[in-house]
Design a protein around this motif. Structure first.
Motif, PDB file in Angstrom:
ATOM      1  N   UNK A  67       0.820  -1.218   0.000  1.00 40.48           N
ATOM      2  CA  UNK A  67       0.000   0.000   0.000  1.00 40.48           C
ATOM      3  C   UNK A  67       0.860   1.278   0.000  1.00 40.48           C
ATOM      4  N   UNK A  68       1.877   1.298   0.842  1.00 39.53           N
ATOM      5  CA  UNK A  68       2.701   2.499   0.976  1.00 39.53           C
ATOM      6  C   UNK A  68       3.331   2.880  -0.365  1.00 39.53           C
ATOM      7  N   UNK A  69       3.920   1.883  -0.991  1.00 39.67           N
ATOM      8  CA  UNK A  69       4.596   2.116  -2.273  1.00 39.67           C
ATOM      9  C   UNK A  69       3.597   2.578  -3.338  1.00 39.67           C
ATOM     10  N   UNK A  70       2.428   1.937  -3.332  1.00 38.66           N
ATOM     11  CA  UNK A  70       1.386   2.262  -4.307  1.00 38.66           C
ATOM     12  C   UNK A  70       0.875   3.700  -4.098  1.00 38.66           C
ATOM     13  N   UNK A  71       0.636   4.063  -2.847  1.00 36.94           N
ATOM     14  CA  UNK A  71       0.139   5.420  -2.543  1.00 36.94           C
ATOM     15  C   UNK A  71       1.178   6.463  -2.970  1.00 36.94           C
ATOM     16  N   UNK A 102      -8.137  15.960  -6.519  1.00 34.97           N
ATOM     17  CA  UNK A 102      -7.398  16.341  -5.317  1.00 34.97           C
ATOM     18  C   UNK A 102      -8.034  15.624  -4.134  1.00 34.97           C
ATOM     19  N   UNK A 103      -7.190  15.168  -3.239  1.00 38.12           N
ATOM     20  CA  UNK A 103      -7.646  14.230  -2.209  1.00 38.12           C
ATOM     21  C   UNK A 103      -7.044  14.566  -0.835  1.00 38.12           C
ATOM     22  N   UNK A 104      -7.689  14.051   0.197  1.00 37.74           N
ATOM     23  CA  UNK A 104      -7.070  14.003   1.523  1.00 37.74           C
ATOM     24  C   UNK A 104      -6.744  12.541   1.789  1.00 37.74           C
ATOM     25  N   UNK A 105      -5.484  12.275   2.116  1.00 40.37           N
ATOM     26  CA  UNK A 105      -5.061  10.914   2.447  1.00 40.37           C
ATOM     27  C   UNK A 105      -4.997  10.789   3.967  1.00 40.37           C
ATOM     28  N   UNK A 106      -5.707   9.804   4.503  1.00 38.98           N
ATOM     29  CA  UNK A 106      -5.647   9.509   5.931  1.00 38.98           C
ATOM     30  C   UNK A 106      -4.674   8.353   6.110  1.00 38.98           C
ATOM     31  N   UNK A 107      -3.584   8.603   6.839  1.00 38.46           N
ATOM     32  CA  UNK A 107      -2.588   7.551   7.040  1.00 38.46           C
ATOM     33  C   UNK A 107      -2.870   6.830   8.367  1.00 38.46           C
ATOM     34  N   UNK A 108      -3.439   5.636   8.278  1.00 40.36           N
ATOM     35  CA  UNK A 108      -3.596   4.823   9.496  1.00 40.36           C
ATOM     36  C   UNK A 108      -2.225   4.313   9.925  1.00 40.36           C
ATOM     37  N   UNK A 109      -1.566   3.679   8.968  1.00 40.48           N
ATOM     38  CA  UNK A 109      -0.191   3.188   9.167  1.00 40.48           C
ATOM     39  C   UNK A 109       0.382   2.908   7.787  1.00 40.48           C
ATOM     40  N   UNK A 111       0.642   0.418   6.110  1.00 41.37           N
ATOM     41  CA  UNK A 111      -0.067  -0.567   5.294  1.00 41.37           C
ATOM     42  C   UNK A 111      -1.534  -0.239   5.071  1.00 41.37           C
ATOM     43  N   UNK A 112      -1.973   0.939   5.519  1.00 41.60           N
ATOM     44  CA  UNK A 112      -3.406   1.239   5.385  1.00 41.60           C
ATOM     45  C   UNK A 112      -3.649   2.744   5.257  1.00 41.60           C
ATOM     46  N   UNK A 113      -4.325   3.113   4.183  1.00 43.92           N
ATOM     47  CA  UNK A 113      -4.615   4.528   3.902  1.00 43.92           C
ATOM     48  C   UNK A 113      -6.068   4.677   3.466  1.00 43.92           C
ATOM     49  N   UNK A 114      -6.677   5.773   3.862  1.00 44.30           N
ATOM     50  CA  UNK A 114      -8.032   6.079   3.396  1.00 44.30           C
ATOM     51  C   UNK A 114      -7.972   7.379   2.589  1.00 44.30           C
ATOM     52  N   UNK A 115      -8.509   7.353   1.378  1.00 50.70           N
ATOM     53  CA  UNK A 115      -8.564   8.545   0.534  1.00 50.70           C
ATOM     54  C   UNK A 115      -9.962   9.129   0.582  1.00 50.70           C
TER      55      UNK A 115
END
Lengths: 368, 128
Positions: A67-71, A102-109, A111-115
């Motif tokens: 996920x991190x790399x992809x984001x 344009x987005x807000x990215x929520x970084x849980x950790x 391995x997990x992100x919410x756009x």
């Protein structure tokens, strides 16, 4: 015979109707454009607090070992500039530098992100993610139907939310988020917004949205809380000079042209989609640039009005309105770079020349 | 919503009141309500000619720009300058203080196809 595509309704639709809202079709949703009036609602948010239904916004979750790399590959900003529990504003670009959303990215950790994505772009973004995803290690889930979203905005918003939340709002710093409970309702609560005021965006299960709306309206009663429609949402963001997709941003406008340089990490390790095009644009010089302006003459600038200098067209208005706080027309527009530092520009309003002063946003500054 | 009986109406949501050769023109209660907060008005100059069905000015809410159409042809004899400084009057008193222009009517026959209060009310019920 013809087919009628029905707009979607948020879980607060019946509440809006009961409140006498004027409902309009927006990005495939029936949304309240105003309740009591755009100006009154706008000033309520500036002076105290307002509550918005923003359930039309899309939410897409990206998780997994990759996920991190992809984001990082998707966004122009750098998700390592924030820590777990923090939010990040970013652009998604096409290879040519035009903007997907344009987005807000929520970084849980890691391995997990919410756009959080624009309603009008949700389907497009979902497809964009899917078409760029690696074959393994990344799970993309459209969570748009799993969340309703309320925005509580205004200087009194912390006091209002404090009455309901199991977490003290002071623990949620600007552009951070937490999982919290509001009177027992599980929520993602971020200290974010689109108004320039202190505020919170609250994600809950759709079935809880109407109950939460009522709880917040009750908790805000002595702060004179008001329901706020999309009309005031637009004037509030415009007074801050915030971009809106379809106006300051589009597939044909790059983040650099829109003046969003600080959200574009051209040197980001590993690169991102659109990086090469944006690097080239930087080297060649950005040919047009977003400016803000405030009317000197009477008149209200509107999208697509021509901007001129010494009688020659130099650009076009991307957004404009009458500012309820400043009581003047103001707007933003894309002009040829040679004119980005002009002191004054002319707006062509129905064949008439109306003078404006070039102003660096925000147009509205909080009283200290 | 208010539809005074002594006025005539257009499908573009203007009202007109004719006294002798002078017509007073404004926008209807329904129009101001649909527009929302009116924040800007552009009106013609005194002496300027207006033509039936053609735009004589502009009214703007926070969100939208709308043309004002003249219900009658003639020449502008008076302009309500007060509403240019206080466009919110259009929301508050569309049939009274917020009249827009007075026109010397050039052809009274043009008044024949205007709507009565009752017909206008019916028309907007159907439009909803």
């Amino acid at each position: 015979m013809h087919t009628i595509l029905e707009d979607k309704k948020t879980p607060l639709y019946e509440i809006h109707k009961a409140l006498g809202a004027r409902l309009v079709s927006f990005a495939g949703w029936q949304m309240p454009v105003l309740y009591s009036g755009v100006i009154e609602e706008h000033l309520a948010v500036r002076s105290s607090v307002g509550l918005f239904d923003v359930s039309h916004m899309g939410e897409i979750e990206v998780s997994g070992k990759g996920a991190h790399r992809f984001v990082q590959r998707l966004i122009t900003n750098d998700v390592d500039r924030v820590v777990d529990g923090q939010c990040l504003y970013a652009l998604l670009c096409y290879p040519d530098g035009g903007v997907v959303d344009d987005v807000i990215v929520y970084r849980y950790n890691k391995d997990r992100f919410l756009f959080c994505v624009n309603a009008s772009n949700a389907a497009k973004v979902r497809e964009w993610f899917a078409s760029n995803a690696p074959t393994t290690g990344v799970l993309i889930e459209d969570r748009s139907n799993d969340y309703a979203q309320l925005a509580l905005q205004g200087r009194a918003s912390a006091k209002v939310i404090e009455r309901l939340m199991d977490v003290n709002p002071s623990e949620i710093k600007p552009f951070h988020f937490m999982l919290a409970e509001l009177d027992g309702i599980e929520a993602i609560v971020s200290r974010t917004g689109y108004t320039g005021e202190d505020g919170f965006e609250i994600y809950v299960e759709p079935s809880e949205a109407a109950h939460l709306w009522q709880l917040l309206m009750d908790a805000g009663k002595d702060a004179n809380i008001k329901p706020i429609g999309l009309g005031a949402r637009d004037t509030l963001r415009l007074e801050m000079g915030y971009s809106l997709y379809g106006h300051e941003l589009s597939e044909k406008i790059t983040p650099l042209e829109a003046g969003l340089d600080k959200y574009v990490r051209l040197g980001k390790e590993g690169g991102f989609i659109g990086q090469e095009a944006l690097l080239k644009q930087t080297e060649a010089g950005v040919s047009r640039r977003l400016i803000g302006f405030k009317m000197i003459d009477n008149g209200i600038p509107r999208q697509d009005y021509e901007i001129a200098v010494n009688g020659a067209p130099v650009g076009v208005v991307t957004s404009g309105t009458m500012s309820p706080s400043l009581k003047r027309g103001l707007g933003m527009g894309l002009v040829a770079s040679a004119f980005k530092d002009a002191v004054n520009v002319d707006l062509m309003i129905r064949g008439r020349i109306a003078k404006a002063e070039v102003v660096r946003p925000p147009f509205y500054k909080k009283p200290s | 919503m208010d539809f005074p009986k002594d006025l005539k109406y257009t499908k573009e949501h203007e009202w007109i009141k004719v006294e002798g050769n002078t017509a007073t023109i404004g926008i209807t209660d329904y129009a101001q309500d649909s527009l929302g907060d009116v924040v800007y008005v552009e009106l013609p100059q005194e002496g300027q000619a207006v033509t039936k069905h053609e735009a004589f000015g502009v009214v703007e809410s926070v969100k939208a720009v709308s043309d004002l159409y003249s219900p009658v042809s003639g020449s502008v004899s008076e302009v309500n300058d007060a509403i240019i400084d206080s466009p919110e009057a259009i929301n508050e008193d569309p049939y009274g203080d917020a009249w827009m222009i007075k026109v010397d009517v050039s052809n009274k026959a043009e008044l024949s196809d205007l709507l009565s209060a009752e017909d206008y009310q019916k028309f907007i019920e159907e439009e909803k």
